[in-house]
Design a protein around this motif. Sequence first.
Motif, PDB file in Angstrom:
ATOM      1  N   ILE A  53       0.832  -1.205   0.000  1.00 45.30           N
ATOM      2  CA  ILE A  53       0.000   0.000   0.000  1.00 45.30           C
ATOM      3  C   ILE A  53       0.864   1.252   0.000  1.00 45.30           C
ATOM      4  N   GLU A  54       1.908   1.265   0.811  1.00 45.89           N
ATOM      5  CA  GLU A  54       2.765   2.449   0.907  1.00 45.89           C
ATOM      6  C   GLU A  54       3.499   2.716  -0.407  1.00 45.89           C
ATOM      7  N   PHE A  55       3.991   1.656  -1.054  1.00 49.04           N
ATOM      8  CA  PHE A  55       4.680   1.852  -2.324  1.00 49.04           C
ATOM      9  C   PHE A  55       3.710   2.306  -3.411  1.00 49.04           C
ATOM     10  N   SER A  56       2.453   1.860  -3.344  1.00 54.45           N
ATOM     11  CA  SER A  56       1.450   2.348  -4.287  1.00 54.45           C
ATOM     12  C   SER A  56       1.228   3.846  -4.097  1.00 54.45           C
ATOM     13  N   LYS A  57       1.178   4.272  -2.843  1.00 59.02           N
ATOM     14  CA  LYS A  57       1.039   5.698  -2.569  1.00 59.02           C
ATOM     15  C   LYS A  57       2.207   6.481  -3.164  1.00 59.02           C
ATOM     16  N   THR A  58       3.397   5.905  -3.073  1.00 56.50           N
ATOM     17  CA  THR A  58       4.582   6.551  -3.647  1.00 56.50           C
ATOM     18  C   THR A  58       4.417   6.748  -5.150  1.00 56.50           C
ATOM     19  N   PHE A  59       3.956   5.718  -5.836  1.00 60.03           N
ATOM     20  CA  PHE A  59       3.782   5.832  -7.287  1.00 60.03           C
ATOM     21  C   PHE A  59       2.739   6.885  -7.633  1.00 60.03           C
ATOM     22  N   VAL A 188      -9.074  -7.986  -1.878  1.00 58.98           N
ATOM     23  CA  VAL A 188      -8.813  -6.561  -1.721  1.00 58.98           C
ATOM     24  C   VAL A 188      -8.161  -6.302  -0.374  1.00 58.98           C
ATOM     25  N   ILE A 189      -7.082  -5.524  -0.388  1.00 60.85           N
ATOM     26  CA  ILE A 189      -6.588  -4.943   0.853  1.00 60.85           C
ATOM     27  C   ILE A 189      -6.752  -3.437   0.706  1.00 60.85           C
ATOM     28  N   GLN A 190      -7.266  -2.805   1.738  1.00 62.70           N
ATOM     29  CA  GLN A 190      -7.520  -1.369   1.690  1.00 62.70           C
ATOM     30  C   GLN A 190      -6.825  -0.688   2.856  1.00 62.70           C
ATOM     31  N   ASP A 191      -6.495   0.581   2.657  1.00 60.40           N
ATOM     32  CA  ASP A 191      -5.897   1.336   3.754  1.00 60.40           C
ATOM     33  C   ASP A 191      -6.962   1.686   4.782  1.00 60.40           C
ATOM     34  N   ASP A 192      -6.601   2.498   5.767  1.00 60.38           N
ATOM     35  CA  ASP A 192      -7.529   2.754   6.863  1.00 60.38           C
ATOM     36  C   ASP A 192      -8.646   3.727   6.514  1.00 60.38           C
ATOM     37  N   VAL A 193      -8.660   4.233   5.283  1.00 60.20           N
ATOM     38  CA  VAL A 193      -9.727   5.165   4.878  1.00 60.20           C
ATOM     39  C   VAL A 193     -11.051   4.439   4.700  1.00 60.20           C
ATOM     40  N   GLY A 194     -11.005   3.187   4.218  1.00 62.11           N
ATOM     41  CA  GLY A 194     -12.242   2.432   4.003  1.00 62.11           C
ATOM     42  C   GLY A 194     -12.990   2.933   2.780  1.00 62.11           C
ATOM     43  N   GLY A 195     -14.302   2.703   2.763  1.00 61.77           N
ATOM     44  CA  GLY A 195     -15.135   3.133   1.645  1.00 61.77           C
ATOM     45  C   GLY A 195     -15.745   2.000   0.859  1.00 61.77           C
ATOM     46  N   LEU A 196     -15.214   0.780   1.011  1.00 63.38           N
ATOM     47  CA  LEU A 196     -15.779  -0.374   0.322  1.00 63.38           C
ATOM     48  C   LEU A 196     -17.095  -0.768   0.988  1.00 63.38           C
ATOM     49  N   GLU A 197     -18.110  -1.010   0.165  1.00 63.10           N
ATOM     50  CA  GLU A 197     -19.425  -1.395   0.680  1.00 63.10           C
ATOM     51  C   GLU A 197     -19.999  -2.535  -0.148  1.00 63.10           C
ATOM     52  N   VAL A 198     -20.743  -3.437   0.511  1.00 61.14           N
ATOM     53  CA  VAL A 198     -21.392  -4.551  -0.170  1.00 61.14           C
ATOM     54  C   VAL A 198     -22.901  -4.421   0.019  1.00 61.14           C
ATOM     55  N   LYS A 199     -23.652  -4.781  -1.015  1.00 54.16           N
ATOM     56  CA  LYS A 199     -25.105  -4.644  -0.992  1.00 54.16           C
ATOM     57  C   LYS A 199     -25.755  -5.962  -0.594  1.00 54.16           C
ATOM     58  N   LYS A 200     -26.632  -5.896   0.402  1.00 50.21           N
ATOM     59  CA  LYS A 200     -27.379  -7.083   0.827  1.00 50.21           C
ATOM     60  C   LYS A 200     -28.803  -6.663   1.154  1.00 50.21           C
ATOM     61  N   ASP A 201     -29.765  -7.320   0.509  1.00 50.48           N
ATOM     62  CA  ASP A 201     -31.187  -7.041   0.733  1.00 50.48           C
ATOM     63  C   ASP A 201     -31.494  -5.558   0.572  1.00 50.48           C
ATOM     64  N   GLY A 202     -30.867  -4.940  -0.426  1.00 49.42           N
ATOM     65  CA  GLY A 202     -31.139  -3.540  -0.732  1.00 49.42           C
ATOM     66  C   GLY A 202     -30.418  -2.531   0.134  1.00 49.42           C
ATOM     67  N   GLU A 203     -29.628  -2.989   1.098  1.00 53.60           N
ATOM     68  CA  GLU A 203     -28.895  -2.078   1.979  1.00 53.60           C
ATOM     69  C   GLU A 203     -27.399  -2.210   1.751  1.00 53.60           C
ATOM     70  N   TRP A 204     -26.693  -1.075   1.933  1.00 55.97           N
ATOM     71  CA  TRP A 204     -25.247  -1.066   1.768  1.00 55.97           C
ATOM     72  C   TRP A 204     -24.565  -1.265   3.112  1.00 55.97           C
ATOM     73  N   ILE A 205     -23.697  -2.270   3.172  1.00 59.56           N
ATOM     74  CA  ILE A 205     -22.974  -2.605   4.400  1.00 59.56           C
ATOM     75  C   ILE A 205     -21.512  -2.194   4.236  1.00 59.56           C
ATOM     76  N   PRO A 206     -21.003  -1.280   5.062  1.00 62.88           N
ATOM     77  CA  PRO A 206     -19.588  -0.907   4.968  1.00 62.88           C
ATOM     78  C   PRO A 206     -18.690  -2.080   5.354  1.00 62.88           C
TER      79      PRO A 206
END
Length: 313
Positions: A53-59, A188-206
């Motif tokens: 993740i850190e090297f990606s930020k560098t690029f 997927v690995i994500q940094d501490d910002v988050g933002g990924l959500e999955v939809k279940k029964d019409g609702e978005w779950i972070p």
Amino acid sequence: MAIPTVDLSPFFTEANEDGQKKAIEIIKEACSQYGFFQIVNHGVPHDLMSRAIEFSKTFFAFPDEEKLKFSPGSGAPLPAGYTKPPSHSPDKKEYMLMFQPQLGFNQFPDNTPDLRDVHEEMFAYFRKTGELIENILNDCLGLPPAFLKQYNHDRSWDFMISLHYFPATEAENCGIGEHEDANIMSFVIQDDVGGLEVKKDGEWIPVAPAPGTIVVNIGDCVQVWSNKKFKSATHRVVRSKERHRHSLAFFYTIKGDKLIEPLPQFTEEIGEAPKYRGFLYKDYQALRLRNKTHPPSRPEDIISITHYEISTK
């Protein structure tokens, strides 16, 4: 509500059949209910994940003129290299697409050998993790041993992307709109910002980020094979207003010439009609790629796995 978390440590120790059975049951339930789960104690070094993740930020911190030197070239099944979306694109992200190292499609600046080394090592670990989860999915689906392996026996179509999502504006917070992945599964690995959500029964779950955790989502091929018994997860990324978001995604996929269709174990053997017609994976991949290269003017014209659904009317 939170997506399930699975401890994979029983698969790295001997004679822990009970632990393995428990993990398999959790994954089977997650695939039928969410199409998403998280894994811990997966064998991927935590410090390697952090460095990737850190090297990606560098690029992505390089000036645009430097990054654009690595724009997609020709010769790869998908356009490998750096891509910045046009200003009119609904997805506000840039990314570096890297292919399997031995195929030579990976793209890196020559002056960043550490970035290359870390990402190639990360790729190798993702591939090993994918093979483990593939075996578990094979069991969850009740298939003959190593049945799924035939769809990409040499793993030559797998690929990995480093992503950078820009901070949200007052008018727009979409990082990537809701969609499903076309493949077998994605990590997927994500940094501490988050933002990924999955939809279940019409609702978005972070999907809350946690150190050392890898997010797994099931793709369209599994949904077709299982005749909709397992879900291809609908997900999206919502951008933060204050912070940039970085993530790494690995796509465990299929060779283009493979036929994808509902398996007899989920159709004729149990007296159910197939819900999809068969298709070559490369044909579906081409349609999905066209969504990106020539975005339809109407959302309802975006190609998804419903393109191959068999109407019951």
